[in-house]
Design an enzyme around this catalytic site. Structure first.
Site, short mmCIF file in Angstrom:
data_model
loop_
_atom_site.label_atom_id
_atom_site.label_comp_id
_atom_site.label_asym_id
_atom_site.label_seq_id
_atom_site.Cartn_x
_atom_site.Cartn_y
_atom_site.Cartn_z
N GLU A 1 -9.23 1.97 8.85
CA GLU A 1 -9.58 1.85 7.43
C GLU A 1 -9.57 0.37 7.05
OE1 GLU A 1 -9.96 1.91 3.36
OE2 GLU A 1 -8.16 1.07 4.26
N LEU B 1 0.85 -1.18 0.00
CA LEU B 1 0.00 0.00 0.00
C LEU B 1 0.89 1.24 0.00
CD1 LEU B 1 -2.68 -1.23 2.56
CD2 LEU B 1 -2.94 -0.98 0.08
N1 NAP Z 1 -5.04 0.67 -2.13
C1 NAP Z 1 -5.80 -0.38 -2.33
O1 NAP Z 1 -6.97 -0.40 -1.97
C2 NAP Z 1 -5.22 -1.57 -3.03
C3 NAP Z 1 -6.03 -2.66 -3.36
C4 NAP Z 1 -5.44 -3.74 -4.04
C5 NAP Z 1 -4.11 -3.71 -4.38
N2 NAP Z 1 -3.36 -2.62 -4.02
C6 NAP Z 1 -1.93 -2.52 -4.39
O2 NAP Z 1 -1.88 -2.67 -5.81
C7 NAP Z 1 -0.70 -3.40 -6.17
C8 NAP Z 1 -1.12 -4.69 -6.90
O3 NAP Z 1 -2.01 -4.38 -7.95
P1 NAP Z 1 -1.60 -4.55 -9.49
O4 NAP Z 1 -2.58 -3.75 -10.30
O5 NAP Z 1 -0.15 -4.23 -9.64
O6 NAP Z 1 -1.74 -6.10 -9.73
P2 NAP Z 1 -2.97 -7.15 -9.64
O7 NAP Z 1 -4.09 -6.73 -10.52
O8 NAP Z 1 -3.27 -7.46 -8.24
O9 NAP Z 1 -2.24 -8.41 -10.25
C9 NAP Z 1 -1.89 -8.41 -11.61
C10 NAP Z 1 -1.85 -9.84 -12.05
O10 NAP Z 1 -3.10 -10.46 -11.76
C11 NAP Z 1 -3.50 -11.26 -12.84
N3 NAP Z 1 -4.66 -10.65 -13.46
C12 NAP Z 1 -5.12 -9.37 -13.30
N4 NAP Z 1 -6.25 -9.19 -14.02
C13 NAP Z 1 -6.51 -10.37 -14.63
C14 NAP Z 1 -7.53 -10.83 -15.47
N5 NAP Z 1 -8.55 -10.02 -15.87
N6 NAP Z 1 -7.50 -12.10 -15.90
C15 NAP Z 1 -6.51 -12.94 -15.50
N7 NAP Z 1 -5.50 -12.57 -14.70
C16 NAP Z 1 -5.50 -11.31 -14.26
C17 NAP Z 1 -2.31 -11.35 -13.76
O11 NAP Z 1 -1.52 -12.39 -13.21
P3 NAP Z 1 -0.47 -13.28 -14.06
O12 NAP Z 1 0.67 -12.35 -14.37
O13 NAP Z 1 -0.11 -14.37 -13.10
O14 NAP Z 1 -1.20 -13.75 -15.28
C18 NAP Z 1 -1.64 -10.00 -13.54
O15 NAP Z 1 -0.27 -9.96 -13.88
C19 NAP Z 1 0.03 -3.65 -4.86
O16 NAP Z 1 0.92 -2.57 -4.64
C20 NAP Z 1 -1.07 -3.61 -3.83
O17 NAP Z 1 -0.60 -3.27 -2.54
C21 NAP Z 1 -3.88 -1.56 -3.35
#
Ligand code: NAP
Length: 193
Positions: A33, A23
């Site tokens: 939160e 985060l």
């Molecule tokens: N502030 C908040 O409320 C909050 C909430 C959530 C996350 N976060 C932060 O966000 C970051 C992670 O999010 P991100 O956007 O980088 O990654 P993410 O969406 O969590 O993960 C991306 C991976 O998920 C898979 N993926 C995503 N969408 C897909 C779909 N439609 N179909 C199939 N596979 C799918 C793929 O995996 P593969 O590469 O294995 O195919 C892709 O490489 C972290 O820093 C976390 O702490 C913050």
């Protein structure tokens, strides 16, 4: 009738949601939160059922190992590469539609509310999909450096609700960081035709 789908996120003013797999405010914790996130995502509306959380692979691994899977919720992880659920996850799906299909078939007896909990591309897919969508957004008023972002909320599609049951109103503050809870709901255009 298709089910309501919910998204829940905490964003910085520039819509940043993460940095280096954590985060944005890490290592500072926003405990209240987080409790709000837990309460909203784990409270089913029907006794005997469980809510479902759907997340991308990176969001799954951003959760500390000791907290995985998110308890009292059915955890579905999306990945195009993984061949089986990562250890601790309940289900793996190759795309968002497959996850929804899984909920409506194999999990239909046990699944209640569906919550998309990140990351970026999954939020986008949820927000652009047809049907009633609710976005539970924590607007964190302090800017932190971010490398992952929440999509813009389209004002033509989403309206800010004046209040929502169980969601505290007004300014909140923890560890000197102010934030407020907002809930947006989509207008389902298909209803008008
Ligand atoms: N502030 C908040 O409320 C909050 C909430 C959530 C996350 N976060 C932060 O966000 C970051 C992670 O999010 P991100 O956007 O980088 O990654 P993410 O969406 O969590 O993960 C991306 C991976 O998920 C898979 N993926 C995503 N969408 C897909 C779909 N439609 N179909 C199939 N596979 C799918 C793929 O995996 P593969 O590469 O294995 O195919 C892709 O490489 C972290 O820093 C976390 O702490 C913050």
């Amino acid at each position: 009738m298709s089910r309501i789908l919910n998204g829940i996120v905490a964003t910085c003013p520039d819509l940043g949601i993460g940095r280096n797999g954590q985060l944005p405010w890490h290592p500072t914790r926003l405990n209240e939160e987080f409790k709000h996130f837990r309460r909203m995502t784990s409270t089913p509306s029907m006794e005997g059922k469980k809510n479902v959380v759907i997340m991308g692979r990176k969001t799954w691994f951003s959760i500390p190992e000791k907290n995985r899977p998110l308890n009292n919720r059915i955890n579905i992880v999306l990945s195009r590469q993984l061949k089986e659920p990562p250890p601790g996850a309940h289900h793996l799906a190759p795309d968002f539609c497959s996850a929804l299909r899984l909920i409506d078939t194999q999990l239909s007896d046990q699944a209640d509310q569906v919550w998309v909990i990140g990351g970026s591309s999954l939020y986008k897919e949820l927000m652009e999909s047809q049907g009633t969508r609710r976005l539970f957004v924590t607007q964190v008023l302090k800017q932190f450096e971010c490398d992952t972002f929440f999509p813009e909320i389209c004002p033509a599609k989403y309206s800010l609700l004046p209040e929502f049951p169980g969601v505290p109103q007004g300014m909140q503050e923890e560890n000197g960081i102010q934030y407020r809870f907002e809930v947006y709901e989509s207008t389902d255009v298909t209803k008008n035709h």
